[in-house]
Design a protein around this motif. Structure first.
Motif, short mmCIF file in Angstrom:
data_model
loop_
_atom_site.label_atom_id
_atom_site.label_comp_id
_atom_site.label_asym_id
_atom_site.label_seq_id
_atom_site.Cartn_x
_atom_site.Cartn_y
_atom_site.Cartn_z
N THR A 175 0.86 -1.24 -0.15
CA THR A 175 0.00 -0.06 -0.03
C THR A 175 1.08 1.32 0.07
OG1 THR A 175 -0.23 0.03 2.37
CG2 THR A 175 -1.98 -1.17 1.50
N ARG A 176 0.23 2.44 -0.39
CA ARG A 176 0.98 3.63 -0.37
C ARG A 176 1.64 4.33 0.95
NH1 ARG A 176 -1.80 8.37 -2.69
NH2 ARG A 176 -3.27 6.81 -3.41
N PHE A 177 0.78 4.18 2.13
CA PHE A 177 1.05 5.07 3.10
C PHE A 177 1.55 4.13 4.02
CE2 PHE A 177 -1.81 8.24 1.63
CZ PHE A 177 -0.90 9.41 1.46
N GLY A 178 0.85 2.92 4.39
CA GLY A 178 1.35 1.92 5.09
C GLY A 178 1.02 2.14 6.79
N ILE A 179 0.34 3.24 7.11
CA ILE A 179 -0.50 3.61 8.40
C ILE A 179 -1.73 4.10 8.09
CG2 ILE A 179 -0.47 5.64 9.96
CD1 ILE A 179 2.23 5.04 10.83
N GLU A 180 -2.56 3.60 9.06
CA GLU A 180 -4.09 3.62 8.82
C GLU A 180 -4.53 5.23 8.65
OE1 GLU A 180 -2.50 2.17 11.17
OE2 GLU A 180 -3.55 0.26 11.52
N SER A 181 -5.76 5.46 8.12
CA SER A 181 -6.36 6.84 8.21
C SER A 181 -6.42 7.53 9.65
CB SER A 181 -7.86 6.61 7.58
OG SER A 181 -8.52 6.07 8.25
N THR A 182 -6.37 8.78 9.41
CA THR A 182 -6.53 9.66 10.48
C THR A 182 -8.23 9.57 10.81
OG1 THR A 182 -4.77 10.99 9.58
CG2 THR A 182 -6.43 11.88 11.20
N ILE A 183 -8.52 9.62 12.04
CA ILE A 183 -9.84 9.46 12.37
C ILE A 183 -10.17 10.80 13.41
CG2 ILE A 183 -11.97 8.49 13.54
CD1 ILE A 183 -10.22 5.76 13.33
N ILE A 184 -11.03 11.77 12.60
CA ILE A 184 -11.64 12.69 13.59
C ILE A 184 -13.32 12.81 13.78
CG2 ILE A 184 -9.92 14.30 12.87
CD1 ILE A 184 -11.92 15.64 10.81
N ASP A 185 -13.58 13.06 14.91
CA ASP A 185 -15.10 13.12 15.26
C ASP A 185 -15.70 14.46 15.00
OD1 ASP A 185 -17.51 12.66 16.68
OD2 ASP A 185 -16.66 11.77 18.27
N LEU A 186 -16.52 14.47 14.04
CA LEU A 186 -17.10 15.73 13.61
C LEU A 186 -18.41 16.04 14.42
CD1 LEU A 186 -16.95 15.68 9.78
CD2 LEU A 186 -15.48 16.63 11.30
N THR A 187 -18.81 14.96 15.52
CA THR A 187 -19.99 15.15 16.32
C THR A 187 -19.57 16.12 17.46
OG1 THR A 187 -19.82 13.13 17.49
CG2 THR A 187 -20.89 13.11 15.52
N ARG A 188 -18.26 16.15 17.63
CA ARG A 188 -17.86 16.96 18.86
C ARG A 188 -17.20 18.39 18.48
NH1 ARG A 188 -16.88 13.91 23.22
NH2 ARG A 188 -17.47 11.80 22.99
N LYS A 189 -17.66 19.15 19.43
CA LYS A 189 -17.48 20.62 19.34
C LYS A 189 -16.26 21.07 20.40
CE LYS A 189 -20.51 23.67 16.81
NZ LYS A 189 -21.79 24.32 16.87
N PRO A 190 -15.21 21.27 20.27
CA PRO A 190 -14.37 21.29 19.10
C PRO A 190 -14.17 19.97 18.49
CG PRO A 190 -12.90 21.46 20.92
CD PRO A 190 -14.23 21.74 21.43
N ILE A 191 -13.92 19.93 17.22
CA ILE A 191 -13.73 18.49 16.45
C ILE A 191 -12.57 17.74 17.22
CG2 ILE A 191 -12.81 17.55 14.38
CD1 ILE A 191 -14.33 19.57 12.75
N GLU A 192 -12.59 16.51 17.39
CA GLU A 192 -11.71 15.66 18.24
C GLU A 192 -10.77 14.69 17.49
OE1 GLU A 192 -13.10 14.29 21.99
OE2 GLU A 192 -11.16 12.82 21.93
N LEU A 193 -9.42 14.55 17.47
CA LEU A 193 -8.93 13.65 16.74
C LEU A 193 -8.85 12.50 17.61
CD1 LEU A 193 -6.52 13.12 14.56
CD2 LEU A 193 -5.05 13.58 16.60
#
Ligand code: TXA
Ligand code: MG
Length: 352
Positions: A175-193
């Motif tokens: 695979t190209r990157f080798g590390i999984e995707s970044t996950i952010i929670d858009l249901t939280r304010k502020p947005i959380e990683l």
């Protein structure tokens, strides 16, 4: 019986993955490449098929899956109608290695979301993944490793570990990157990683604004069930006991005291001639390290050493995701030479 579809990316055409499309449509499981790591998927709308994913991986069923999509129409089909306010922002980063947690649409099976009111969604940037999803429909998939083991970044490891456990494996190389995707929670304010990954915070903040994160995102501590269910599990671990030196100075200080048979995981700049070393990549381009990290953990286990030593990386850019994975994969972080020697001593006692 697992069917393996060998694909040469240069000569790739959609016809070559029709067997995988048919398998998904008839409730089967398929291992497929993405730009991050391999996924082990089933059609998101088919609860029975999704259940097979958990059996194949040995994954606890309260750990939710990511729904992989190939278009914004599919985003609308899995998320709550109110979430269309994110479409413009998402179009700037998708397809790409970002997963967003949003309110789910009624009808997404509970097995996919572990019964949560939210769903994790991502549009992968890989031609094969794109075509597969476009032809079959949204695919629910975790990373294609056996639960808690290092993620799979090359189809040869997918075949090695998953042959006989799934219906189809698409054999399309590394695979190209080798590390999984970044996950952010858009249901939280502020947005959380929730999990750092191939997109850095520096890449995402210009699009989504300020993003906050806690200890869990750094790979320290474990999440409570109520906050981020999926983050409570141990991850990525090689069977070999990996020891993380807290600083690079300490790593260098430890080396002369470390047993001959200890394997060293280091960048080419930190390598020591004469020692059994797995070279992780170069400090000049940490994406090389991200790319090699999980395959290095698998290579480490193949060496059957009792223990290994790794040095840290600066938690900036892609280094943040690298450190998250190293912390989660480590058996222990040592803060000084004494602690290291005590640890090695106690390990040797157990062996003798
Ligand atoms: O790059 C990737 O993201 C790869 C490829 C295959 O797309 N997938 C992947 O999936 O890494 P997995 O299952 O290994 O990691 C997904 C994480 C898990 O920790 C899970 O608990 C979390 O996402 N997750 C899924 N749905 C969630 C939700 N609704 N809320 C919070 N976390 C969620
Ligand atoms: Mg995983």
């Amino acid at each position: 019986m697992t069917r393996i579809l060998h694909i040469d990316r240069i000569r790739y055409t959609k016809e070559q993955i029709m067997d995988a499309v048919d398998s998904l449509r008839s409730g089967g499981t398929v291992v497929f490449p993405t730009e991050t790591v391999y996924g082990l998927g089933a059609l998101a709308e088919n609860a029975d098929a999704c259940r097979k994913i958990f059996t194949a991986k040995g994954r606890p069923s309260d750990n939710p899956l990511i729904v992989h999509i190939s278009s914004m129409d599919q985003f609308a089909s899995v998320s709550d109608p109110k979430e269309d306010r994110w479409v413009q922002d998402l179009e700037r980063v998708w397809p790409g290695p970002l997963t967003v947690v949003v309110k789910k649409r009624d009808g997404i099976p509970d097995i996919v979301t572990a019964g949560l009111p939210t769903v994790a969604v991502r549009m992968p940037d890989d031609e094969i993944a794109h075509d597969l999803i476009e032809m079959a429909g949204p695919i629910a998939a975790p990373s294609a490793n056996i639960s808690t083991r290092p993620s799979i970044t090359d189809s040869k490891d997918a075949i090695r570990f998953l042959d006989g456990r799934v219906d189809v494996i698409i054999d399309a190389g590394p695979t190209r990157f080798g590390i999984e995707s970044t996950i952010i929670d858009l249901t939280r304010k502020p947005i959380e990683l929730l999990r750092p990954g191939s997109y850095t915070i520096e890449d995402l903040e210009p699009v989504f604004g300020h993003i906050v994160y806690g200890e869990v995102a750094r790979g320290l501590g474990e999440a409570k069930v109520a906050i981020t269910p999926g983050m409570k599990y141990r991850h990525y671990s090689p069977s070999t006991k990996l020891i993380l030196a807290e600083t690079r100075d300490l790593f260098e200080e430890i080396l002369p005291y470390s047993p001959e048979d200890m394997v060293i995981l280091a960048t080419i700049e930190m390598e020591r001639p004469g020692r059994r070393t797995i070279v992780l990549g170069t400090d000049k381009d940490l994406y090389t390290v991200a790319h090699n990290l999980f395959s290095s953990f698998i290579a480490l286990d193949d060496m059957h050493a009792g223990y290994a030593l790794i040095h840290p990386f600066e938690e900036r850019g892609i280094g943040f995701a690298i450190m998250n994975r190293i912390r989660k994969a480590s058996y222990r972080t040592v803060k000084d030479v004494r602690e290291f020697l005590d640890l090695i001593g106690s390990m040797k006692e157990k062996v003798n």
